[in-house]
Design an enzyme around this catalytic site. Structure first.
Site, mmCIF file in Angstrom:
data_model
loop_
_atom_site.group_PDB
_atom_site.id
_atom_site.type_symbol
_atom_site.label_atom_id
_atom_site.label_comp_id
_atom_site.label_asym_id
_atom_site.label_seq_id
_atom_site.Cartn_x
_atom_site.Cartn_y
_atom_site.Cartn_z
ATOM 1 N N GLN A 209 -7.153 -43.044 -6.139
ATOM 2 C CA GLN A 209 -7.631 -43.076 -7.510
ATOM 3 C C GLN A 209 -9.150 -43.225 -7.467
ATOM 4 O O GLN A 209 -9.678 -44.174 -6.866
ATOM 5 C CB GLN A 209 -6.995 -44.257 -8.254
ATOM 6 C CG GLN A 209 -5.487 -44.139 -8.402
ATOM 7 C CD GLN A 209 -5.096 -43.187 -9.499
ATOM 8 O OE1 GLN A 209 -5.131 -43.526 -10.667
ATOM 9 N NE2 GLN A 209 -4.713 -41.962 -9.125
ATOM 10 N N ARG B 196 5.325 -45.055 -15.029
ATOM 11 C CA ARG B 196 4.335 -44.469 -14.110
ATOM 12 C C ARG B 196 4.597 -44.751 -12.630
ATOM 13 O O ARG B 196 5.331 -45.644 -12.274
ATOM 14 C CB ARG B 196 2.927 -44.930 -14.475
ATOM 15 C CG ARG B 196 2.701 -46.420 -14.519
ATOM 16 C CD ARG B 196 1.287 -46.687 -15.047
ATOM 17 N NE ARG B 196 0.986 -48.106 -15.095
ATOM 18 C CZ ARG B 196 1.258 -48.897 -16.143
ATOM 19 N NH1 ARG B 196 1.846 -48.397 -17.221
ATOM 20 N NH2 ARG B 196 0.941 -50.177 -16.103
ATOM 21 N N ASP C 138 1.884 -55.815 -12.888
ATOM 22 C CA ASP C 138 0.705 -55.606 -13.724
ATOM 23 C C ASP C 138 0.207 -56.941 -14.290
ATOM 24 O O ASP C 138 -0.999 -57.147 -14.425
ATOM 25 C CB ASP C 138 1.094 -54.653 -14.868
ATOM 26 C CG ASP C 138 -0.116 -54.045 -15.539
ATOM 27 O OD1 ASP C 138 -1.225 -54.167 -14.992
ATOM 28 O OD2 ASP C 138 0.037 -53.451 -16.614
ATOM 29 N N ASP D 274 -6.019 -47.319 -6.443
ATOM 30 C CA ASP D 274 -4.804 -47.170 -5.629
ATOM 31 C C ASP D 274 -4.860 -46.065 -4.564
ATOM 32 O O ASP D 274 -5.348 -44.969 -4.843
ATOM 33 C CB ASP D 274 -3.591 -46.805 -6.500
ATOM 34 C CG ASP D 274 -3.513 -47.558 -7.797
ATOM 35 O OD1 ASP D 274 -4.297 -48.490 -8.009
ATOM 36 O OD2 ASP D 274 -2.651 -47.191 -8.618
ATOM 37 N N TRP E 182 -16.255 -45.730 -8.006
ATOM 38 C CA TRP E 182 -15.049 -46.569 -8.091
ATOM 39 C C TRP E 182 -13.847 -45.938 -7.377
ATOM 40 O O TRP E 182 -13.601 -44.724 -7.502
ATOM 41 C CB TRP E 182 -14.692 -46.760 -9.565
ATOM 42 C CG TRP E 182 -13.336 -47.342 -9.785
ATOM 43 C CD1 TRP E 182 -12.146 -46.679 -9.866
ATOM 44 C CD2 TRP E 182 -13.024 -48.730 -9.942
ATOM 45 N NE1 TRP E 182 -11.113 -47.566 -10.061
ATOM 46 C CE2 TRP E 182 -11.627 -48.839 -10.122
ATOM 47 C CE3 TRP E 182 -13.793 -49.910 -9.954
ATOM 48 C CZ2 TRP E 182 -10.978 -50.054 -10.318
ATOM 49 C CZ3 TRP E 182 -13.132 -51.124 -10.147
ATOM 50 C CH2 TRP E 182 -11.742 -51.181 -10.320
HETATM 51 N N1 DQQ Z 1 -3.374 -47.558 -11.265
HETATM 52 C C1 DQQ Z 1 -3.088 -46.226 -11.726
HETATM 53 C C2 DQQ Z 1 -1.721 -46.301 -12.334
HETATM 54 C C3 DQQ Z 1 -1.132 -47.501 -11.688
HETATM 55 C C4 DQQ Z 1 -2.289 -48.436 -11.592
HETATM 56 C C5 DQQ Z 1 -4.160 -45.786 -12.673
HETATM 57 C C6 DQQ Z 1 -2.102 -49.521 -10.580
HETATM 58 O O1 DQQ Z 1 -0.977 -45.118 -12.074
HETATM 59 O O2 DQQ Z 1 -0.046 -48.021 -12.403
HETATM 60 O O3 DQQ Z 1 -5.431 -45.777 -12.044
HETATM 61 O O4 DQQ Z 1 -3.305 -50.049 -10.126
#
Ligand code: DQQ
Length: 533
Positions: free
Chosen positions: A38, A145, A233, A22, A19
């Site tokens: 990520q 965040r 979000d 971001d 997987w």
């Molecule tokens: N993905 C990250 C966060 C962010 C989110 C976690 C956005 O830091 O807010 O995987 O896709």
């Protein structure tokens, strides 16, 4: 697994397996572009998030490197989440990122390269005093965040912004710092928009009203506008607005409050999230990356063993011609993958017809198309339907006087699977035209576990301009740009029949009252070279 193997892309960035989400801390350092991202090293679903890492000389060919940062401290044990890079004036590099703590609190952490003389920046050190920021009073412990790249203040300090929310108002908090270890919270926020919910992955940067170059993040002055972008979000899309930044107050005001952040323009009207820009000091441009998620089932992701792509990196600029939007366009290096140019000149596509474009296999393509319409015919058509909406429309099959017309990509011989990308012109009673750019996925796959939406929005078309589109096709991703990048639509497509040599491309015109004359260039695209670590 074998059945789905064709869905893997050939010139988009993706890890070998598992997987990804971001893009994180993109930057250019000692001759290399770096992309962190990520990453779940264990499965093709979100979880166990660490920073994956790869380097490239040209943003196209990549070399995977070992994971850059893992979840090994109390302040990031539940995930090394999204962050951004900042270069200090002496060339030093720092990274700020969000950690999800042992108690699932979102905090900000500082990291820096263990060996700045290593152009590959393989090893990272986490600052011993982490976390450097915890959620301030009044902010939810899980609503804090994704720190931005820092820029300088008039007083010579550094400034960052971090997305959050208060009730349903999305906001971006502002902090000043001298050393990235101690921070001072400014009063209020950089900006906030009621009803937009949590702001993730905020991005904030200048664009020039005059020059073609991109600008480094600290640039400011009368010839500059500031873009504020937030990833919502609640609806999983990246919204931006152009506006003016008041460096003294640490506030930003949109040019037009009706199209404020989260309620107005988007970078892309398809599948495009958690994007981040960086200033490429080598090529003097601002480059945009984004996470393109899967839109089939989690079971299919697990079966395939991987999930998600990064978009083709795009340069981002202020649109001097309209003054009201930015333009995004694939970085020029993509064109180095082009081979076998096929040209189709002035092909007339009559109302209700399709025209096949013979290019051989049509799974890896770069397509540039222009459409001309007889202005006299346009004048004669009655105005009535100015309020078209791609998303709520009947898609490419719903016929109007002046549209839809465009391309069918990833289409099989029987047309049972097809992915139309098209324009639709609406004319109102006063004779004004409104042009829409859409991508209809309703017939894109016979698979039943796939989301098949219609994407799209309006696109500004100025006096005397031809309608133009560009589309990159790469097996399971289609990225389309109208009017040189004023409106973009990215989609993931999962045909079952229109694959390998059975994937074709057509022109179509479903308008009832106009013929269109299309001029098209189609390049086969070579595969990028992606080396494992
Ligand atoms: N993905 C990250 C966060 C962010 C989110 C976690 C956005 O830091 O807010 O995987 O896709």
């Amino acid at each position: 697994q074998k059945m789905l193997a064709w869905q893997r892309t050939s010139f988009h960035f993706q890890p070998k397996k598992n997987w990804m989400n971001d893009p994180n801390g993109p930057l250019y350092y000692k001759g290399w572009y770096h992309l962190f991202y990520q990453y779940n090293p264990e499965a093709a679903v979100w979880g166990n998030i660490v920073w994956g890492h790869a380097v490239s000389k040209d943003l196209i060919h990549w070399q995977h490197l070992p994971v850059a940062m893992v979840a090994d401290q109390w302040y990031d044990i539940n995930g090394v989440w999204t962050g951004s890079a900042t270069f200090l004036p002496n060339g030093d590099l720092i990274m700020l990122y969000t950690g999800s703590t042992n108690e699932l609190v979102q905090v900000q952490n500082l990291a820096y390269p263990a060996d700045p003389s290593d152009p590959l920046l393989k090893k990272w050190i986490k600052y011993e005093g982490n976390p450097v920021l915890i959620p301030p009073p009044g902010i939810g412990l899980k609503d804090f965040r994704d720190p931005t790249t820092a820029w300088t203040t008039p007083e010579g300090k550094w400034r960052i912004t971090i997305g959050s929310k208060i009730n349903k108002t999305g906001i971006s908090l502002v902090y000043d710092t001298i050393d990235f270890k101690k921070f001072e919270l400014l009063k209020g926020a950089l900006h906030g928009v009621p009803g937009t919910g949590m702001w993730e992955c905020v991005d904030f940067y200048p664009v020039s009203k005059i020059v073609e170059n991109g600008l480094d993040t600290s640039e400011n002055g009368p010839a500059v506008k500031h873009v504020l972008k937030s990833s919502l979000d609640d609806d999983r899309n990246d919204y931006y607005a152009l506006g003016t930044y008041d460096a003294g107050a640490g506030k930003w005001v949109p040019d037009n409050p009706i199209i404020d952040v989260g309620i107005g323009l988007r970078y892309d009207y398809g599948n495009f999230y958690a994007s981040k820009t960086f200033y490429d000091q080598e090529k003097k441009r601002r480059v945009l990356w984004a996470w393109i998620k899967e839109t089939d089932s989690e079971a299919a992701d697990i079966c395939r063993g991987w999930a998600s792509l990064q978009s083709i990196p795009r340069t981002i600029k202020y649109d001097k011609k309209t003054g009201s939007n930015i333009i995004t366009w694939p970085v020029a290096e993509v064109e180095n993958l082009r081979s076998n140019n096929n040209e189709f000149n002035k092909v007339v596509v009559k109302p209700g017809s399709i025209v096949p474009l013979e290019v051989g296999s049509a799974t890896q393509l770069d397509i540039m198309a222009e459409f001309e319409i007889d202005q006299n015919v346009l004048k004669k058509v009655d105005g009535s339907n100015a309020t078209y909406d791609c998303i709520k429309s009947g898609g490419s099959g719903e016929r109007g006087a002046l549209g839809p017309f465009g391309l069918l990509v990833l289409t099989d011989n029987s047309l049972s699977e097809q992915t139309p990308i098209y324009f639709y012109i609406a004319k109102d009673l006063t004779g004004n035209f409104n042009t829409f750019f859409c991508n209809d996925l309703t017939r894109s796959s016979e698979a039943t576990d796939v989301r098949k939406l219609i994407y799209g929005s309006t696109v500004p078309v100025l006096q005397g301009e031809k309608l133009s589109l560009r589309t990159l096709v790469d097996h399971s991703i289609v990225e389309s740009f109208a009017q040189n990048g004023r409106t973009a639509i990215t989609s993931r497509v999962y045909p079952t029949k229109a694959i390998y040599e059975n994937a074709k491309i057509y022109l179509f015109n479903n308008a009832t009252d106009i013929s269109v004359t299309a001029t098209i260039k189609i390049w086969q695209m070579n595969s990028a070279n992606i080396k494992s670590n």
